[in-house]
Design an enzyme around this catalytic site. Structure first.
Site, PDB file in Angstrom:
ATOM      1  N   HIS A  95       0.840  -1.198   0.000  1.00  0.00           N
ATOM      2  CA  HIS A  95       0.000   0.000   0.000  1.00  0.00           C
ATOM      3  C   HIS A  95       0.874   1.246   0.000  1.00  0.00           C
ATOM      4  O   HIS A  95       1.956   1.247   0.584  1.00  0.00           O
ATOM      5  CB  HIS A  95      -0.899   0.027   1.238  1.00  0.00           C
ATOM      6  CG  HIS A  95      -1.705  -1.215   1.409  1.00  0.00           C
ATOM      7  ND1 HIS A  95      -2.679  -1.593   0.512  1.00  0.00           N
ATOM      8  CD2 HIS A  95      -1.655  -2.189   2.340  1.00  0.00           C
ATOM      9  CE1 HIS A  95      -3.207  -2.737   0.911  1.00  0.00           C
ATOM     10  NE2 HIS A  95      -2.595  -3.133   2.006  1.00  0.00           N
ATOM     11  N   GLU A 113      -1.872  -0.543   7.990  1.00  0.00           N
ATOM     12  CA  GLU A 113      -2.804  -1.531   8.510  1.00  0.00           C
ATOM     13  C   GLU A 113      -2.100  -2.409   9.516  1.00  0.00           C
ATOM     14  O   GLU A 113      -0.866  -2.399   9.607  1.00  0.00           O
ATOM     15  CB  GLU A 113      -3.387  -2.389   7.377  1.00  0.00           C
ATOM     16  CG  GLU A 113      -2.376  -3.294   6.704  1.00  0.00           C
ATOM     17  CD  GLU A 113      -2.947  -4.018   5.475  1.00  0.00           C
ATOM     18  OE1 GLU A 113      -3.812  -3.465   4.782  1.00  0.00           O
ATOM     19  OE2 GLU A 113      -2.487  -5.138   5.214  1.00  0.00           O
ATOM     20  N   HIS A 170       3.503  -7.429   1.585  1.00  0.00           N
ATOM     21  CA  HIS A 170       2.819  -8.332   2.505  1.00  0.00           C
ATOM     22  C   HIS A 170       1.783  -9.181   1.808  1.00  0.00           C
ATOM     23  O   HIS A 170       1.311  -8.835   0.721  1.00  0.00           O
ATOM     24  CB  HIS A 170       2.166  -7.542   3.644  1.00  0.00           C
ATOM     25  CG  HIS A 170       1.095  -6.596   3.192  1.00  0.00           C
ATOM     26  ND1 HIS A 170       1.376  -5.348   2.694  1.00  0.00           N
ATOM     27  CD2 HIS A 170      -0.249  -6.712   3.150  1.00  0.00           C
ATOM     28  CE1 HIS A 170       0.247  -4.731   2.384  1.00  0.00           C
ATOM     29  NE2 HIS A 170      -0.755  -5.542   2.647  1.00  0.00           N
ATOM     30  N   ARG A 190      -1.086  -4.595  -6.363  1.00  0.00           N
ATOM     31  CA  ARG A 190      -0.840  -6.029  -6.435  1.00  0.00           C
ATOM     32  C   ARG A 190       0.431  -6.256  -7.234  1.00  0.00           C
ATOM     33  O   ARG A 190       0.526  -5.847  -8.387  1.00  0.00           O
ATOM     34  CB  ARG A 190      -2.045  -6.651  -7.137  1.00  0.00           C
ATOM     35  CG  ARG A 190      -2.336  -8.045  -6.738  1.00  0.00           C
ATOM     36  CD  ARG A 190      -3.634  -8.540  -7.412  1.00  0.00           C
ATOM     37  NE  ARG A 190      -4.826  -8.186  -6.670  1.00  0.00           N
ATOM     38  CZ  ARG A 190      -5.944  -7.710  -7.229  1.00  0.00           C
ATOM     39  NH1 ARG A 190      -6.025  -7.508  -8.534  1.00  0.00           N
ATOM     40  NH2 ARG A 190      -6.983  -7.428  -6.486  1.00  0.00           N
TER      41      ARG A 190
HETATM   42 ZN    ZN Z   1      -2.834  -4.989   2.825  1.00  0.00          ZN
END
Ligand code: ZN
Length: 312
Positions: A95, A113, A170, A190
């Site tokens: 991200h 996150e 991640h 992605r």
């Molecule tokens: Zn994530």
């Protein structure tokens, strides 16, 4: 003053399963990957379940009743709480931070996150970070699909906690059930999707954006060290305190504890057991917000709650 109970939004995903049933949810199918439990994001805006604002969305409440959130600044509810059931591996992703997202994603927030591992199958691993020594090697590994060398996998256990800062590669791997606390953002780049097909086509990759934002070399977050307070019958674990959120676990074993509501608002997710808050029954799978000025709240029962808030 009332607690704000929310109705989750469910998302079917190619990697999803049916374990969200364990929370008492009526899920849409056997590929349900995500429960957006406390969300005011346009891609899944939770409805309020009962009380004065029954049927309104959380985003509506934020816009029209800021006093319930301590008159917090900002044009959107800052956090998003999800439960993720990964039956299969999620894509390898990253991200952006707020600056990159603001410039490149229509003013969106970036995404920091964190994951609390609710459950996982024995031997499960998780992807956090990579093995490239610098940014040039990172780009080479990605462009040449050197995935096994590139990706850093570590073992994962029930009760583990991970902070995922922007720029950290991640992926959640199959066999993992997670409670995720994150900034209210849906921007994911992605990098690699195991060459899987969805409806006959590969899902979109974001190779250039990923190369732009992944930090190299990978460094573990030194701030996410749990602090445990044993209050006799009630254990509070503070997992992380970062500029976007503080996340804690409250464990009650046939016990009771009271808190003064001092924050602009608090997200509460019951992840195990049942009990009550100020006499209102709560159980595994319930998610609610304690509004600003609620006053003292007393929890009792046999349950585990994940609590998150933004510090004043
Ligand atoms: Zn994530």
């Amino acid at each position: 003053m009332e607690l704000i109970f929310l109705k989750p939004v469910f998302k079917e995903m190619i990697w999803g399963g049916n374990k969200l049933k364990e929370f008492g949810y009526d899920i849409p199918g056997d590929d349900t990957g995500e429960c957006w439990a406390i969300s005011a994001h346009p891609n899944g805006d939770c409805l309020i379940k009962d009380g004065e604002f029954n049927g309104k969305t959380l985003s509506w409440l934020w816009e029209n009743h800021k006093e319930l959130f301590g008159n917090s600044e900002g044009d959107r509810y800052p956090l998003l709480i999800k439960i993720i059931d990964a039956k299969d591996d999620l894509s390898i992703q990253v991200h952006p931070d707020d600056n990159y997202a603001k410039a490149n994603e229509n003013g969106s927030f970036g995404k920091t996150e964190c994951w609390y591992i609710l459950d996982c199958e024995p031997g499960t691993k998780i992807v956090i970070g990579h093995n490239a020594k610098d940014h040039a090697e990172l780009e080479n590994m990605i462009r040449n699909a050197r995935w096994s060398e590139f990706i850093r996998e570590i073992p994962v256990h029930k009760g583990d906690f991970f902070q995922i800062d922007p720029g950290t590669l991640h992926a959640i791997k199959g066999g993992t059930l997670i409670l995720e606390t994150q900034q209210n953002s849906d921007v994911t780049y992605r990098v690699y999707d195991y060459d899987r097909l969805q409806n006959g086509k590969p899902r979109q990759l974001h190779v250039q954006q990923s190369i732009d934002v992944i930090k190299a070399p990978f460094e573990e977050n030194a701030n996410a060290k749990p602090v445990v307070s044993d209050l006799g019958g009630c254990v509070i674990t503070r997992f992380v305190k970062c500029p976007y959120y503080t996340v804690e676990k409250i464990e009650l074993k046939d016990s009771q504890i009271s808190f003064d509501m001092e924050d602009p608002f608090i997200n509460m997710s019951v992840v195990e057991g049942n009990g009550n808050i100020n006499g209102i029954n709560i159980k595994k799978g319930d998610h609610f917000i304690i509004p600003s000025g609620y006053g003292e709240y007393t929890l009792d029962g046999n349950m585990t709650i994940i609590r998150s808030f933004v510090e004043n």
